[in-house]
Design a protein around this motif. Structure first.
Motif, PDB file in Angstrom:
ATOM      1  N   ILE A 117       0.947  -1.263  -0.211  1.00 21.36           N
ATOM      2  CA  ILE A 117       0.136  -0.254   0.138  1.00 21.36           C
ATOM      3  C   ILE A 117       1.038   1.164   0.125  1.00 21.36           C
ATOM      4  N   TYR A 118       0.635   2.301  -0.932  1.00 17.40           N
ATOM      5  CA  TYR A 118       1.288   3.361  -1.146  1.00 17.40           C
ATOM      6  C   TYR A 118       0.563   4.271  -1.967  1.00 17.40           C
ATOM      7  N   TYR A 119       0.916   5.653  -1.795  1.00 17.23           N
ATOM      8  CA  TYR A 119      -0.038   6.502  -2.713  1.00 17.23           C
ATOM      9  C   TYR A 119       0.754   7.545  -3.252  1.00 17.23           C
ATOM     10  N   GLY A 160       0.757  -3.451   9.309  1.00 18.75           N
ATOM     11  CA  GLY A 160      -0.129  -2.739   8.723  1.00 18.75           C
ATOM     12  C   GLY A 160       0.942  -1.793   7.564  1.00 18.75           C
ATOM     13  N   PRO A 161       0.508  -1.228   6.784  1.00 18.43           N
ATOM     14  CA  PRO A 161      -0.761  -0.469   6.953  1.00 18.43           C
ATOM     15  C   PRO A 161      -2.031  -1.289   6.458  1.00 18.43           C
ATOM     16  N   LEU A 162      -3.245  -0.883   6.736  1.00 20.28           N
ATOM     17  CA  LEU A 162      -4.500  -1.759   6.476  1.00 20.28           C
ATOM     18  C   LEU A 162      -5.276  -1.410   5.296  1.00 20.28           C
ATOM     19  N   GLN A 163      -5.168  -0.030   5.087  1.00 19.64           N
ATOM     20  CA  GLN A 163      -5.884   0.549   3.937  1.00 19.64           C
ATOM     21  C   GLN A 163      -4.830   1.871   3.437  1.00 19.64           C
ATOM     22  N   ASN A 171       0.958   7.759   7.077  1.00 21.51           N
ATOM     23  CA  ASN A 171      -0.050   6.710   7.500  1.00 21.51           C
ATOM     24  C   ASN A 171      -0.132   5.620   6.283  1.00 21.51           C
ATOM     25  N   ASN A 172       0.709   5.577   5.549  1.00 25.80           N
ATOM     26  CA  ASN A 172       1.080   4.218   4.774  1.00 25.80           C
ATOM     27  C   ASN A 172       2.271   3.403   5.119  1.00 25.80           C
ATOM     28  N   SER A 173       2.820   3.715   6.181  1.00 24.66           N
ATOM     29  CA  SER A 173       4.139   3.389   6.610  1.00 24.66           C
ATOM     30  C   SER A 173       3.834   1.624   7.051  1.00 24.66           C
ATOM     31  N   LEU A 174       4.969   1.000   6.717  1.00 28.33           N
ATOM     32  CA  LEU A 174       5.001  -0.506   6.829  1.00 28.33           C
ATOM     33  C   LEU A 174       5.054  -0.687   8.408  1.00 28.33           C
ATOM     34  N   VAL A 175       4.377  -1.272   9.328  1.00 31.98           N
ATOM     35  CA  VAL A 175       4.354  -1.336  10.595  1.00 31.98           C
ATOM     36  C   VAL A 175       4.734  -2.843  10.979  1.00 31.98           C
ATOM     37  N   MET A 176       5.799  -3.105  11.476  1.00 33.66           N
ATOM     38  CA  MET A 176       6.329  -4.550  11.842  1.00 33.66           C
ATOM     39  C   MET A 176       6.357  -4.715  13.420  1.00 33.66           C
ATOM     40  N   HIS A 177       6.327  -6.038  13.717  1.00 31.34           N
ATOM     41  CA  HIS A 177       6.538  -6.575  14.911  1.00 31.34           C
ATOM     42  C   HIS A 177       7.618  -7.574  14.741  1.00 31.34           C
ATOM     43  N   PHE A 178       8.860  -7.251  15.217  1.00 26.05           N
ATOM     44  CA  PHE A 178       9.799  -8.315  15.465  1.00 26.05           C
ATOM     45  C   PHE A 178       9.630  -9.021  16.537  1.00 26.05           C
ATOM     46  N   SER A 179       9.888 -10.560  16.649  1.00 26.37           N
ATOM     47  CA  SER A 179       9.882 -11.156  17.780  1.00 26.37           C
ATOM     48  C   SER A 179      10.997 -12.356  17.522  1.00 26.37           C
ATOM     49  N   SER A 180      11.562 -12.635  18.826  1.00 31.68           N
ATOM     50  CA  SER A 180      12.633 -13.561  18.938  1.00 31.68           C
ATOM     51  C   SER A 180      12.650 -14.006  20.189  1.00 31.68           C
ATOM     52  N   PRO A 181      13.439 -15.224  20.641  1.00 32.07           N
ATOM     53  CA  PRO A 181      13.494 -15.624  22.175  1.00 32.07           C
ATOM     54  C   PRO A 181      14.048 -14.525  23.049  1.00 32.07           C
ATOM     55  N   MET A 191       4.106   6.271  11.089  1.00 36.13           N
ATOM     56  CA  MET A 191       2.799   6.407  11.154  1.00 36.13           C
ATOM     57  C   MET A 191       2.399   7.304  12.335  1.00 36.13           C
ATOM     58  N   LYS A 192       1.117   7.857  12.123  1.00 32.90           N
ATOM     59  CA  LYS A 192       0.740   9.006  12.858  1.00 32.90           C
ATOM     60  C   LYS A 192      -0.561   8.414  13.510  1.00 32.90           C
ATOM     61  N   GLU A 193      -1.437   9.413  14.169  1.00 33.82           N
ATOM     62  CA  GLU A 193      -2.663   8.971  14.878  1.00 33.82           C
ATOM     63  C   GLU A 193      -3.693   8.025  14.050  1.00 33.82           C
ATOM     64  N   GLU A 194      -3.694   8.242  12.674  1.00 31.56           N
ATOM     65  CA  GLU A 194      -4.717   7.744  11.971  1.00 31.56           C
ATOM     66  C   GLU A 194      -4.361   6.178  11.629  1.00 31.56           C
ATOM     67  N   GLU A 195      -3.238   5.872  11.384  1.00 30.81           N
ATOM     68  CA  GLU A 195      -2.742   4.601  11.158  1.00 30.81           C
ATOM     69  C   GLU A 195      -2.820   3.653  12.383  1.00 30.81           C
ATOM     70  N   GLU A 196      -2.279   4.165  13.504  1.00 34.25           N
ATOM     71  CA  GLU A 196      -2.461   3.908  14.758  1.00 34.25           C
ATOM     72  C   GLU A 196      -3.927   3.186  15.124  1.00 34.25           C
TER      73      GLU A 196
END
Length: 397
Positions: A117-119, A160-163, A171-181, A191-196
């Protein structure tokens, strides 16, 4: 003044929470390699981060075009000759500026990634697409729910982004969760308020020990609602108040305080912030590059608008070689690389344009460089991407 007091108070909180903040630690020195290491460059109001886990290295954003030497220095310091992936969070110059130079370098890249998603960019001009094309490769376009394995026990999950947001590309920023042990990190892009709000409504956010704060610590990001869900122990803010004067905002810092989250701002360290996750423990260090010359002392920079001149002066006690230094103008996005010149103590070096009259040492090949009515920042960088001096033309934004 208030911001300085606030930062000093929270530095004490940071020390109490995580133990000593290591100052002037050469990159790689005394660093354990069995946990997660996140290196966040101090390159002003821009994002460029290197995530190291085991033998894997991932680059998240590439900073500005004119700060690319700092990216090169970081990779060299950590002996990175191959990147498992280059991830672009969104198409703004302070995140994608180094993509083209990286693609033209001899650093191996296994994969190029960007949000589907990008614009605010044409398909054919998308910086990730152009970088991948330079390598005869394709971009992997990431959507919410996608998982990027880093190893058998660690991965990025795209939240995200979702839309699409047609008002603000942040607000089209890639949001990622990195997980490890060893622990987890939430990369919030810009991302700003709207994407949050989109991610919160969809139940996409999850706890993380470390938060890469959204949009450089702007007031319109990092809401109380986000912090209640993520519950970070440490927040990293990548910005410089001279370059973006309302960041980090006092309101955002207070929200982090109220959430019991320590923070560190890139402008307050030497060359980079190092965050390590090791068996659930979070540690932070202020990194100074080793194996490169020390930052030259005593160089100052000023502007003479009437003559369209930038003036570098050596106020120190030792001569300084200007070779490879870069002078940047923010308004025109002009960058000039300086040739070899030994600047003696007390000597001045004049850089002009085609409209400059009188003496000069070097010229921008441009009719005029420094803006006469709108704020224009002048930044002098050394060959390794370290900002030596910042000034402006005296106008407000």
């Amino acid at each position: 003044m208030h911001l300085m007091k606030f930062s000093i108070r929270f530095l004490s909180f940071l020390l109490a929470l995580m133990g000593p903040l290591i100052l002037s630690l050469p990159a790689g020195a005394q660093e354990k390699n069995d946990g997660v290491r996140l290196v966040c460059l101090n390159i002003g109001k821009a994002d460029c981060m290197l995530l190291l886990y085991g033998d894997d290295a991932w680059l998240i954003d590439t900073g500005y075009e004119h700060t690319y030497p700092a990216l090169e220095t970081m990779l060299s310091q950590y002996a990175v000759r191959r990147l498992n992936g280059v991830i672009l969070t969104h198409c703004h110059e302070d995140h994608e500026g180094g993509m083209a130079q990286l693609a033209a370098s001899d650093i191996a890249v296994d994969g190029w990634y960007a949000p589907a998603i990008y614009y605010d960019v044409k398909d054919a001009k998308h910086p990730a697409r152009l970088a991948a094309k330079e390598r005869n490769a394709q971009v992997t376009w990431l959507e919410a729910g996608a998982v990027l394995p880093v190893s058998s026990d660690a991965a990025f999950t795209v939240l995200g982004p979702l839309q699409v947001n047609t008002d603000n590309e942040n607000n089209n920023s890639l949001v990622m969760h990195f997980s490890s042990p060893h622990g987890s990190i939430l990369f919030a892009g810009d991302m700003k308020e709207e994407e949050e709000e989109d991610l919160i409504r969809a139940g996409m956010l999850k706890p993380a020990q470390v938060l890469k704060v959204g949009h450089h610590g702007d007031n319109k990001a990092t809401s109380q609602a986000l912090l209640r869900i993520v519950q970070p122990k440490v927040a990293v803010i990548l910005t410089h108040s001279f370059e973006e004067q309302d960041t980090p905002s006092i309101a955002a810092l207070r929200r982090l305080n109220d959430a019991g989250c320590a923070y560190i701002v890139s402008q307050n360290v030497h060359d980079a912030i190092l965050v390590t996750l090791d068996q659930g423990a979070v540690n932070v260090a202020d990194i100074s590059w080793g194996h490169v010359p020390a930052v030259p002392e005593g160089l100052t920079l000023s502007l003479d608008l009437a003559n369209d001149l930038a003036i570098i002066e050596n106020t120190g006690a030792s001569p300084v070689n200007l070779e490879g230094m870069r002078l940047y103008s923010s308004k025109g996005k002009d960058t000039l690389t300086l040739p070899a010149y030994i600047l003696a103590p007390g000597e001045q070096y004049f850089i002009g344009s085609r409209s400059t009259k009188g003496d000069y040492h070097l010229l921008f090949d441009k009719k005029r460089v420094w803006h006469e009515s709108k704020r224009d920042m002048a930044i002098l960088y050394d060959p390794y991407g370290r900002a030596l001096f910042r000034t402006d033309n005296g106008f407000k934004e």
